[in-house]
Design a protein around this motif. Structure first.
Motif, PDB file in Angstrom:
ATOM      1  N   ASP A  34       0.795  -1.011  -0.059  1.00 45.61           N
ATOM      2  CA  ASP A  34      -0.014  -0.065  -0.121  1.00 45.61           C
ATOM      3  C   ASP A  34       0.865   1.121   0.184  1.00 45.61           C
ATOM      4  OD1 ASP A  34      -2.000   2.082   0.873  1.00 45.61           O
ATOM      5  OD2 ASP A  34      -3.232   0.386   1.273  1.00 45.61           O
ATOM      6  N   SER A  39      -4.610   5.913   3.598  1.00 43.61           N
ATOM      7  CA  SER A  39      -4.979   4.863   5.068  1.00 43.61           C
ATOM      8  C   SER A  39      -3.385   4.953   5.741  1.00 43.61           C
ATOM      9  CB  SER A  39      -4.629   3.453   4.348  1.00 43.61           C
ATOM     10  OG  SER A  39      -3.491   3.193   3.543  1.00 43.61           O
ATOM     11  N   TYR A 155     -14.064   7.886 -12.254  1.00 40.09           N
ATOM     12  CA  TYR A 155     -13.703   6.640 -11.183  1.00 40.09           C
ATOM     13  C   TYR A 155     -14.434   5.405 -11.873  1.00 40.09           C
ATOM     14  CZ  TYR A 155     -14.599   3.199  -7.547  1.00 40.09           C
ATOM     15  OH  TYR A 155     -14.527   1.945  -6.750  1.00 40.09           O
TER      16      TYR A 155
END
Ligand code: NAD
Ligand code: WQD
Length: 357
Positions: A34, A39, A155
């Protein structure tokens, strides 16, 4: 148990972290990649606390070919569960190139490395957004996988394009590639432990995270985007799915791919409950679960919203042997635990704050 690892891209994010928890609970070993753009490392630290397992983590951007190749070199990867991507519909209309670059290039680099390192199984996070406004086909509500695709925002175009890339790649060598395309409906809720959950940056776009912030006093009231739709109470209908049920769908898809180890496949499955709820119904469910009054004001419709997005989940039930078990009420209860125990998400109460960026 097969000791080769499952590479989880975007595994520090909302759905990815719940999938990692589920994978480990089911005896799989994972490596998480990631870039932490949406996050924090804290979610991986919480996962270690929850699962009592060490989880290898690589802070790598999927578009960074060299960085990602090192992961393929270092770990013996069996299959990939690919969550990494940007996901905000509204933002994608403002910075479409960033969305195309990140989501499509990231996936291309990943697939090229999978090809190079002979990793042939991939579970992809697609979205019900690929259907666009399915109400244009009244006989297609609830929505089956066969419903024509017509995404209406950048998107959605990235998800549509990646689905096409996977289909074309599969067609180029139908003996090799095994792709599961999972079209999620509206994921909500949090892990019942209260340790992991959704931690949106800034003002939440989605209904449940916004409502949770109203309930904990971070925002004054909920704005209900229109009550003049043709539904039972005038607000739009969505198929809300508990994130733990959704995470289990990935295990079911992996098992399906593993069971088809002799021939390739590329197939789409809706992951939804098959039951739609209106905005007011969800509002009531969350008020009940939290014991809080959630003030709201009805405002105008939000551009791009459709009246009804409810899944026909039969294919997943028949083929993946997967269905939802947790209802909206349980999702609200678990979200409320997460929100009250972590009112500022992962930001303040870090069990591993020293790793936080
Ligand atoms: P999320 O933002 O919480 O998780 C995505 C993760 O990917 C984040 O941790 C982010 O840092 C990471 N990431 C993004 N671009 C990256 C890159 N180039 N390299 C490495 N990491 C990168 O989102 P989520 O809600 O967990 O969604 C996971 C996936 O499911 C996404 O692909 C999303 O489009 C899809 N999806 C989400 C929903 C939803 O409502 N949450 C619905 C349908 C589909
Ligand atoms: C749900 C309902 C709003 C916020 C989005 C993406 C979709 C998928 C899932 C990624 C709608 C209403 C919302 C608020 C409100 N994501 N609402 N006030 O739009 O169905 O789906 O997330 O793939 O692509 O578009 O979810 O949670 O934003 O909205 O009244 O403050 O709640 O109008 O009817 P949506 P949502």
């Amino acid at each position: 148990m097969d000791k080769r690892l499952r590479l989880v891209t975007g595994g520090a994010g909302y759905i990815g972290s719940h999938a990692v928890a589920e994978l480990i609970e089911n005896g799989y070993e994972c490596v998480v990649v990631d870039n932490l753009c949406n996050s924090s490392y804290e979610s991986v630290a919480r996962l270690e606390l929850l699962t009592k397992h060490y989880i290898p983590f690589c802070k790598v951007d999927l578009c960074d070919r060299e960085g990602l190749e090192k992961v393929f070199q270092e770990y013996k990867i069996d299959s990939v569960i690919h969550f990494a991507g940007l996901k905000a519909v509204g933002e994608s209309t403002k910075i479409p190139l960033t969305y195309f670059h990140n989501n499509i290039l990231g996936t291309l680099v990943l697939l090229e490395l999978m090809e190079k390192y002979h990793v042939e199984k991939l579970v992809f996070s697609s979205s019900a957004t690929v259907y666009g406004d399915a109400t244009r086909f009244p006989n297609m509500i609830p929505i089956p996988e066969e419903c024509p695709l017509d995404p209406t925002n950048p998107y959605g175009h990235t998800k549509f394009t990646i689905e096409k890339i996977l289909q074309d790649l599969y067609a180029s060598n139908t003996n090799i590639w095994k792709f599961a395309i999972l079209r999620y409906f509206n994921p909500i809720g949090a892990h019942p432990s209260g340790l992991i959950g959704e931690d949106p940056l800034g003002i939440p776009n989605n209904l449940l995270p916004y409502m949770a912030q109203v309930a904990v006093g971070r925002r004054e009231k909920l704005y209900v985007f229109g009550d003049d739709y043709e539904t039972r109470d005038g607000t739009p209908i969505r198929d809300y799915i508990h994130v733990v049920d959704l995470a289990k769908g990935h295990i079911a898809a992996l098992k399906y791919l593993d069971a088809h180890s002799t021939d390739g496949l590329c197939r789409e499955w809706n992951l939804g409950s098959g039951t739609g709820s209106t905005v007011f119904e969800v509002h009531r469910a969350f008020a009940n679960a939290s014991g809080k009054e959630i003030p709201y004001e009805v405002t105008g419709r939000r551009a791009g919203d459709v009246v009804n997005l409810t899944a026909k989940p039969d294919r997943a039930k028949e083929e993946l042997k997967w269905q939802t078990h947790l209802d909206v009420g349980m999702a609200c209860t678990n979200l409320w635990k997460w929100a009250t125990e972590n009112p500022f998400g992962y930001q303040l109460k870090g069990v591993h704050a020293r790793f936080a960026e």
